[in-house]
Design an enzyme around this catalytic site. Structure first.
Site, PDB file in Angstrom:
ATOM      1  N   GLU A 467       8.303  39.209  31.387  1.00  0.00           N
ATOM      2  CA  GLU A 467       7.097  39.842  30.843  1.00  0.00           C
ATOM      3  C   GLU A 467       7.345  40.844  29.721  1.00  0.00           C
ATOM      4  OE1 GLU A 467       4.725  41.171  34.208  1.00  0.00           O
ATOM      5  OE2 GLU A 467       4.218  39.112  34.743  1.00  0.00           O
ATOM      6  N   GLU A 563       3.331  32.184  36.852  1.00  0.00           N
ATOM      7  CA  GLU A 563       2.980  33.189  37.854  1.00  0.00           C
ATOM      8  C   GLU A 563       1.473  33.216  38.012  1.00  0.00           C
ATOM      9  OE1 GLU A 563       4.205  37.254  37.652  1.00  0.00           O
ATOM     10  OE2 GLU A 563       6.277  36.783  37.103  1.00  0.00           O
TER      11      GLU A 563
END
Ligand code: NAG
Ligand code: NAG
Ligand code: NAG
Ligand code: NAG
Ligand code: NAG
Ligand code: NAG
Ligand code: NAG
Ligand code: NAG
Ligand code: NAG
Length: 691
Positions: A467, A563
């Site tokens: 991320e 995710e």
């Protein structure tokens, strides 16, 4: 002779006994060590491999750290220093060698290492193997080794202060509700050990992997990597064998290398006279291509597509001068892997092809096996988690970048079970420093880990960070005012350092600089895309806690969802392993509030439940039980709804070019304590979510 055969098996190193008196020697220093903190007056026996929290528990200095508020009550452990020492005996057989090393396969994290009270080195990265030359310091008979650990909490604060004289590398701390510690991004340690939204902070210290002496005159075979590629025109596999040898005082290593490949269908054996000297990177590396006929091997397939067939590769080195032998025995798999990012009308595809077959990726994200690195080595637990994943028809797990590079047994089991591994490097949700010292440490880490893990057929992609492209682009940590500095640092770390080192050591797998990312799309935008969550490129992480999780229309139509998920509460039985007070089990009780590390977690849980079910009556005696059960139902159903949508878009494209979704990895497979989290397998009770 001090050779522990069992120990060598674990290392994957088999020392043949034929020339024992001329043999290299490995002497394990695992077992009982003395642990001390003079200032606090503690002195007790510890176990190596291990760590300070488990040692303190075993000696009843602290209680069960997973109980109630013990994460906070025991935090002092991480803020003081700990000395680990051991007396060991060295015989003539060891001292007769020209190379004598003290080797730590893993030290967590900051320490000064002493032999016979002489400082022989310092450590600062839990993800590398440390090899110290101790030939000048050992004497015949009794010797001492001492590892003086320094608090990672204090050390990271010092490093943060030093870096901040130039500019701040955020975040300044984890969010308050994590009950964590600050500045873990300045140190090379499991990032989640300072707290995460699903777990407690236990900033551990200790000798978490094997420690041993190795003594030899020539060298030792340490790592073998295998680049396996298919030559279709010739109908053969090309197996590029790369053998890495340990540092030696000899400039040129001469010897015989025997390579045996035993497949399910054939056995191939080759003998080479080799001469190895240091290459430009300072490595002792010997490389040879071996041709293997296609008809000699069965393919390795992921779960659901065929058998994960493995072959045994035995590489034995015998030095010419001293007849010193060392051996590595690996299980390798013959398969090809490709991450297909073809240009299409809008954007690019993003899917894996194994053996030329497009694979719909189904699976989950795995967080560390345990929040204590030493307990994360437990084979029983690993076997349980990976077998559960396989039994639920998963074919991929993502080893997430805030944890650890998992143990050898983890990847061995993944190979055997046909589970594909998406392997992150350990950088997550932060900006990171890029000073020379830090980059050198990262380089050593990448080199070591890729050399250790490369041969596993299960690993199909390396990804540099979790991320961090999105965090930078979307200003999560207030970096926008100096965006260009942080972008420069992003490229320095993930492109010029991690990617460069990975490709030097393994050019057989796809590489991504982050997850989510646009892949080639991000590259074209100088590695930080305008929208790293684009539906038209790469992977996405999707979280929206305001929506009705059952409404499939609200989930994104992307190329790959790596995710997505929702929180639920653990079962009553699981919670009762962490508290004995059944009045603690309500979301308004202090205990469960303490364990909720996600801001607004219970408000969102309420919302997710109330879209579909009538919230249980707070005044009812069954409120807690009902609430827990409801939270699990809506979690399971929402993940099912999302997954079904992602699977349905496999072959469809809509008017704007969204679709061709080829992967669904929900967040998260496992847990490290009994707490509200996104997991589908709690501790210790198992709930397998979707089959
Ligand atoms: C290693 O080399 C030293 C110095 O040449 C020699 O004395 C010793 O016997 C050798 N040891 C072994 C185990 O071969
Ligand atoms: C570790 O040992 C050194 C040397 O004896 C000592 O100065 C230091 O205080 C010790 N540290 C702890 C935590 O006991
Ligand atoms: C510590 O370990 C040593 C060596 O195994 C043993 O002799 C000793 O009794 C142990 N001490 C305690 C307090 O358990
Ligand atoms: C396949 O083998 C041929 C003949 O040895 C060689 O010329 C060619 O480069 C090889 N192709 C690949 C992709 O390795
Ligand atoms: C290796 O070298 C030895 C000694 O020169 C020779 O006898 C042997 O045949 C060679 N082996 C190979 C496989 O070339
Ligand atoms: C081994 O094969 C690879 C891939 O075909 C090739 O790039 C490399 O040059 C070969 N190496 C050797 C030592 O022949
Ligand atoms: C590993 O975990 C299992 C199951 O949780 C436990 O029973 C066992 O004692 C552990 N083994 C070790 C060596 O810690
Ligand atoms: C931006 O970076 C400069 C140093 O290059 C520093 O002086 C300044 O404080 C930074 N600004 C912010 C808001 O971080
Ligand atoms: C829970 O355990 C503690 C000690 O661990 C004990 O003091 C307490 O009475 C127990 N509470 C209940 C409700 O059993």
């Amino acid at each position: 002779m001090g050779i522990n055969k069992w120990f060598m098996k674990i290392l994957g190193l088999v020392i043949l006994e034929r020339h024992l008196s001329f043999c290299l020697m490995i002497q394990s220093l695992d077992g009982t060590w003395n642990v001390k903190n003079i200032q606090k007056g503690y002195k007790f026996n510890g176990t190596v491999p291990g760590g300070i929290y488990t040692d303190l528990m075993h000696n009843n200095v602290i209680g069960d750290i997973f109980y109630e508020y013990e994460d906070i009550n025991t935090r002092w452990v991480s803020k003081v220093n700990w000395n680990y020492s051991k007396i060991f005996f060295v015989d003539e057989g060891v001292l007769l060698h020209t190379n004598i090393h003290l080797v730590f396969d893993g030290l967590d994290t900051f320490s000064n290492v002493f032999v016979n009270n002489i400082k022989i080195g310092t450590t600062e990265n839990m993800f590398v193997r440390y090899v110290f030359d101790v030939a000048p310091y050992l004497s015949l008979g009794s010797n001492t080794v001492e590892v003086r650990f320094i608090s990672p909490v204090i050390k990271s604060r010092e490093l943060f202060k030093k870096q901040s004289e130039e500019y701040v590398v955020p975040p300044l701390c984890v969010p308050a509700e994590y009950n964590g510690e600050c500045h873990v991004n300045h140190i090379r340690k499991m990032q989640a050990s300072f707290g995460w939204d699903w777990g407690p902070a236990f900033p551990s210290m200790g000798i978490w992997k094997n420690v041993y002496l190795q003594a030899y005159n020539s060298t030792i075979l340490v790592d073998v990597t295998t680049f396996i590629t298919l030559n279709d025109t010739e109908n053969v596999w090309n197996l590029q064998l790369n053998t890495y040898f340990e540092e030696s005082k000899n400039n040129v290593i001469l010897g015989e290398l025997k390579v045996t490949l035993i497949t399910e269908l054939a056995e191939i054996s080759e003998l080479y006279n080799i001469s190895v000297s240091k290459n430009e990177n300072g490595e002792l590396l010997w490389t040879r291509n071996i041709t293997v006929r296609k008809t000699y091997v069965n393919l390795w397939w992921p779960n659901g597509y065929g058998n994960p067939s493995l072959s045994t590769l035995i590489v034995t080195f015998t030095s010419t001068e001293h007849q010193e032998r060392s051996e590595r025995v690996l299980k390798i798999g013959f398969r090809t892997v490709e991450l297909v990012q073809n240009e299409i009308e809008n954007g690019r595809t993003f899917y894996f092809k194994i053996n030329n077959v497009p694979i719909y990726v189904k699976g989950s994200n795995i967080i560390p096996i345990s929040i204590l690195p030493e307990l994360g080595q437990n084979e029983t637990r690993i076997q349980f988690l990976l077998q559960s994943a396989r039994d639920a028809n998963m074919n991929m797990l993502r080893v997430w970048g805030g944890g650890v590079y998992e143990s050898d047994v983890f990847y061995k089991l993944a190979d055997e079970l046909g589970l594909l591994i998406w392997q992150d490097f350990m950088f997550a949700c932060s900006m990171y420093p890029v000073d020379e010292h830090f980059l050198k440490s990262v380089t050593d880490e990448v080199t070591y880990q890729v050399r250790r893990l490369q041969y596993h057929p299960s690993i199909v992609v390396w990804a540099a960070s979790n991320e961090n492209e999105a965090a930078l682009r979307q200003n999560w940590y207030g970096t926008n005012t100096n965006f260009s500095i942080y972008k420069r640092d992003f490229k320095t770390l993930y492109v010029d350092t991690v990617q460069k080192e990975v490709l030097l050591k393994d050019n057989t797998r796809p590489f991504l600089t982050s997850s989510p990312t646009n892949g080639i799309g991000s590259q074209r935008e100088d590695y930080v895309a305008k929208d790293p969550q684009s539906h038209f490129y790469g992977d996405v992480h999707f979280y929206n806690y305001l929506i009705d999780g059952f409404k499939q229309s609200l989930y994104p139509i992307s190329r790959f969802a790596s995710e997505y998920g929702y929180q639920s509460l653990p079962s009553v039985e699981t919670l009762l392993t962490a508290t004995n007070d059944s009045n603690n089990l309500g979301i308004f009780d202090n205990f469960l509030r303490h364990r909720q590390h996600h801001l607004f977690g219970y408000i969102e849980m309420d919302l997710l439940i109330s879209y579909q079910l009538k919230l249980p009556d707070y005044n009812s005696p069954n409120f807690n039980k009902a609430y827990i059960f409801y939270s699990q139902i809506v979690q399971a159903m929402s993940v099912k709804m999302a997954t079904e949508k992602f699977r349905r878009w496999r072959s469809n494209v809509n008017d704007i070019g969204e679709g061709l979704t080829m992967g669904a990895l929900y967040w998260q497979l496992n847990d490290v304590w009994a707490a509200p989290s996104w997991s589908s397998i709690g501790l210790p009770i198992c709930i397998v979510l979707f089959a």
